[in-house]
Design an enzyme around this catalytic site. Structure first.
Site, PDB file in Angstrom:
ATOM      1  N   GLU A  43       0.857  -1.189   0.000  1.00 21.72           N
ATOM      2  CA  GLU A  43       0.000   0.000   0.000  1.00 21.72           C
ATOM      3  C   GLU A  43       0.891   1.237   0.000  1.00 21.72           C
ATOM      4  OE1 GLU A  43      -2.603   0.436   3.431  1.00 21.72           O
ATOM      5  OE2 GLU A  43      -3.873   1.791   2.267  1.00 21.72           O
ATOM      6  N   ASN A 364     -12.112  -3.310   1.437  1.00 19.36           N
ATOM      7  CA  ASN A 364     -10.975  -3.562   2.336  1.00 19.36           C
ATOM      8  C   ASN A 364     -11.509  -3.826   3.728  1.00 19.36           C
ATOM      9  OD1 ASN A 364      -8.277  -3.533   3.412  1.00 19.36           O
ATOM     10  ND2 ASN A 364      -8.619  -1.415   4.021  1.00 19.36           N
ATOM     11  N   GLU A 365     -11.350  -2.876   4.622  1.00 23.26           N
ATOM     12  CA  GLU A 365     -11.872  -3.067   5.985  1.00 23.26           C
ATOM     13  C   GLU A 365     -13.248  -2.423   6.060  1.00 23.26           C
ATOM     14  OE1 GLU A 365      -9.045  -1.407   8.691  1.00 23.26           O
ATOM     15  OE2 GLU A 365      -7.834  -3.229   8.690  1.00 23.26           O
TER      16      GLU A 365
HETATM   17  O1  AHR Z   1      -1.808  -1.467   6.879  1.00 23.62           O
HETATM   18  C1  AHR Z   1      -2.245  -0.187   7.250  1.00 23.62           C
HETATM   19  C2  AHR Z   1      -3.749  -0.069   7.262  1.00 23.62           C
HETATM   20  O2  AHR Z   1      -4.273  -0.892   8.256  1.00 23.62           O
HETATM   21  C3  AHR Z   1      -4.477  -0.519   6.036  1.00 23.62           C
HETATM   22  O3  AHR Z   1      -4.564   0.461   5.079  1.00 23.62           O
HETATM   23  C4  AHR Z   1      -5.842  -0.826   6.533  1.00 23.62           C
HETATM   24  O4  AHR Z   1      -6.479  -1.826   5.801  1.00 23.62           O
HETATM   25  C5  AHR Z   1      -5.617  -1.177   7.986  1.00 23.62           C
HETATM   26  O5  AHR Z   1      -6.413  -0.443   8.811  1.00 23.62           O
END
Ligand code: AHR
Length: 646
Positions: A43, A364-365
């Site tokens: 990322e 994602n989350e």
């Molecule tokens: O890895 C850092 C962050 O942690 C990611 O972007 C997210 O998915 C999680 O909260």
């Protein structure tokens, strides 16, 4: 009984451990290990892409930051313009006027907390320029060290009032992590410039729009099976406008529109108002990197929810179709022939052969009812068009709790192939959770441990040996449960020492060097020694999940016939372990080696100056069908054992 207990207590007090007897059943492999099991998650956080893996050395090369001089120090008559732009999706450019009265007009770029230049190395300068009044003009391109000394100058000529590409090869005469690039208009008149870029010639595989060679090599060296990208929260965006849109990240690099980075504001204790995504490292480059490092690509796309920690914007279900179309088009971009619309884009970028995408993650989350509602729409559409593609859903931001308990059944109902679990927890949690997956439902979706890292809060979440050891212990549980855990990726991957927002991270770097953490080496030891089949390993009839601080797992490598043991001793004393191999029939152990990571200091860390904690290799004495091991205190060892006979 009491006498026996006293005897063991006495031995323990003397530092002599009772022998632990483990058995490995070689003839009954318990599960296949996914070849892609251990991988990486990338990322653009902590300057991971721009300022990191992406080798571009100029920050804000297109002048399209909202404050267009961020990264630049203009001097003389220098303004931002947008009439008749060179690139319509990055419309701003710089106008430099030398009116003959001022001594100099031009601008410096400070890079990403400096520009790292190495003496004797070549750098490729490129820019687009025009002279509005069509008069030939001279530019001086200069490399400046941290003291402000111009140590290299190269003259370039700009002719004509149409945009033209300039290039120059610059050989750095000095090494400095905090250099600058300077462009000066040397003759009287006006020049417009855009997309001012400086990249090392020696990028990963020497590609022009390339990656930093040392950082890409570090990824390759992990032998990763899967590559999840480009996020993380970044795919969600602070709001929907700034979500990661893969279509903006392909095509000519100069015309990929700048996007605000999700991590631009988040950490209040550190303001990074200069964190934007050039998208120079885009989806084409991500697929190419997957191919280069031999990892299965796993792209993650927005599901129509912006970061739920931030703006929490929601695309209504009747407006979701462009998002779903993005997913379908991405599969076309990756896999369909050059005769398809997006296959042609891939081919035009230089890769007519498909990338052979097998999985896609949606969201994602995410959490709440809004997520499964949207995932279901994506799932139906993807299954209808591409039934062979596996779909990865999310169990939310935490490894337990209300949302996790709600989302898992929802993932089963929707029929996700894999569920992405995230856990950033303390070392104790990792040690205590080596059996986490032992009782998971074998009939539902498989697990993708998509983001995890051990956070030692007592040391400010340092990348220390304790964190790494606890991850190694926990990962024995991933491997033992390879029938249900299909993929695992540590997070985050990269961080710049002068621009980090989130720690711990797997690899630290500055503008010239990088440092692999102890956690990196744990990942590498698993990645290089995954094996193909889980072999049942027990102690006292149970898996080894922390009894007397021991953790162990066994695998067969059916390609080489080797037995691979992974053993963690989390105690402060050496252990004494006998391993009996059942089912070897007439075969015997003939040779072996142990790759191990050990430190008596749980707080020990690697630094940019010295990687003190690295795996070491020693031979292992073997014969017959059992093995005596003496795992050192605080150690993680990977044993590769060769057998012979029929
Ligand atoms: O890895 C850092 C962050 O942690 C990611 O972007 C997210 O998915 C999680 O909260």
């Amino acid at each position: 009984m009491k006498t026996l207990t006293t005897f063991f207590a006495l031995l323990f007090a003397l530092g002599v451990q009772a022998q632990h007897v483990m058995t490995v059943d070689v003839s009954h492999p318990a599960a296949k290990i996914n070849p892609a099991m251990y991988g990486i998650f990338f990322e653009d956080i902590n300057f991971g892409a721009d300022g990191g893996l992406y080798a571009e050395l100029v920050k804000n090369r297109s002048f399209d930051f909202p404050q267009p001089f961020v990264g630049w120090i203009p001097f003389g008559n220098v303004t931002i313009q947008s009439d008749g732009p060179c690139f319509d999706r990055n419309p701003q450019y710089v106008r430099i006027v030398n009116d003959g009265r001022l001594l100099r007009a031009g601008l410096d770029n400070e890079g990403f907390r400096g520009i790292g230049l190495k003496e004797g190395k070549e750098y490729r300068f490129t820019a687009y320029a025009r002279t509005p009044d069509a008069k030939p003009m001279k530019l001086s391109v200069e490399l400046v060290n941290a003291n402000g000394d111009n140590l290299l100058k190269k003259e370039l000529e700009v002719k004509g009032n149409g945009w033209q590409k300039l290039t120059a090869a610059l050989k750095a005469p000095f090494t400095d992590a905090h250099s600058r690039l300077r462009v000066v208009l040397a003759t009287e008149g006006t020049v417009d410039m855009d997309h001012i870029s400086l990249l090392p010639v020696n990028t990963w595989k020497n590609r022009e729009n390339g990656l930093r060679a040392d950082l890409a090599q570090a990824l390759y060296d992990l032998n990763p099976g899967v590559f999840r990208f480009p996020g993380g929260c970044i795919i969600e965006g602070n709001n929907l406008v700034t979500r990661y849109q893969w279509k903006s990240s392909v095509g000519p690099v100069e015309n990929r529109p700048l996007n605000e980075n999700r991590w631009n504001y988040t950490f209040k204790h550190k303001a990074f108002p200069d964190y934007f995504q050039s998208l120079g490292l885009g989806f084409y480059e991500y697929f190419l990197l997957s191919e280069d490092i031999g990892a299965e690509p796993l792209p993650v796309l927005s599901c129509g929810l912006s970061c739920q920690y931030e703006s929490n914007e929601i695309v209504s279900l009747d407006e979701l179709s462009p998002y779903v179309q993005d997913a379908l088009d991405l599969i076309e971009f990756a896999n369909r022939p050059v005769t398809s619309q997006w296959g042609e884009v891939r081919a035009d970028m230089g890769h007519p052969a498909p990338f052979n995408l097998k999985m896609i993650a949606i969201g994602n989350e995410q959490w709440g009812k809004v997520y499964p509602e949207r995932l279901e729409v994506f799932t139906k559409a993807i299954r209808a068009r591409y039934p062979e593609i596996e779909i990865v859903g999310s169990a939310g931001p935490s490894a337990s709790g209300e949302q996790f308990d709600y989302l898992w059944p929802e993932m089963k109902r929707i029929g996700a192939d894999l569920v992405d679990e995230h856990y950033y927890r303390a070392p104790d949690w990792f040690f205590a959770n080596a059996a986490r997956y032992d009782n998971y439902d074998r009939k539902g979706p498989k697990v993708f441990a998509g983001e995890y890292a051990s956070h030692d809060h007592s040391t400010g979440k340092a990348n220390n040996f304790l964190a790494a050891l606890s991850e190694a212990a926990f990962m024995t549980g991933l491997e033992r449960n390879a029938d249900v855990v299909r993929l695992a990726t540590y997070a985050p991957l990269f961080t710049h020492v002068d621009a980090w927002q989130w720690n711990p991270d797997l690899i630290w770097f500055d503008n010239l060097r990088m440092m692999r953490t102890p956690s990196y080496y744990v990942q590498q030891m698993y990645g290089m020694n995954a094996g193909t089949d889980v072999l049942p390993l027990q102690m006292g009839g149970k898996p080894v999940t922390g009894q007397d601080s021991l953790y162990a797992t066994a695998a067969l490598d059916s390609n080489t016939g080797e037995i691979i043991l992974k053993v963690v001793n989390a105690a402060d004393k050496q252990a004494d372990v006998r391993i009996d191999f059942n089912g070897l029939k007439k075969k015997t152990l003939v040779s072996g080696s142990c790759t191990y990571l050990q430190s008596n200091d749980l707080k020990a860390k690697n630094t940019l100056e010295q990687e003190a904690l690295i795996p070491r290799v020693r031979p292992v004495q073997v014969s017959g069908r059992s093995l005596n091991l003496k795992p050192e205190p605080y150690s993680f060892g990977v044993y590769r054992l060769q057998v012979n006979g029929k």
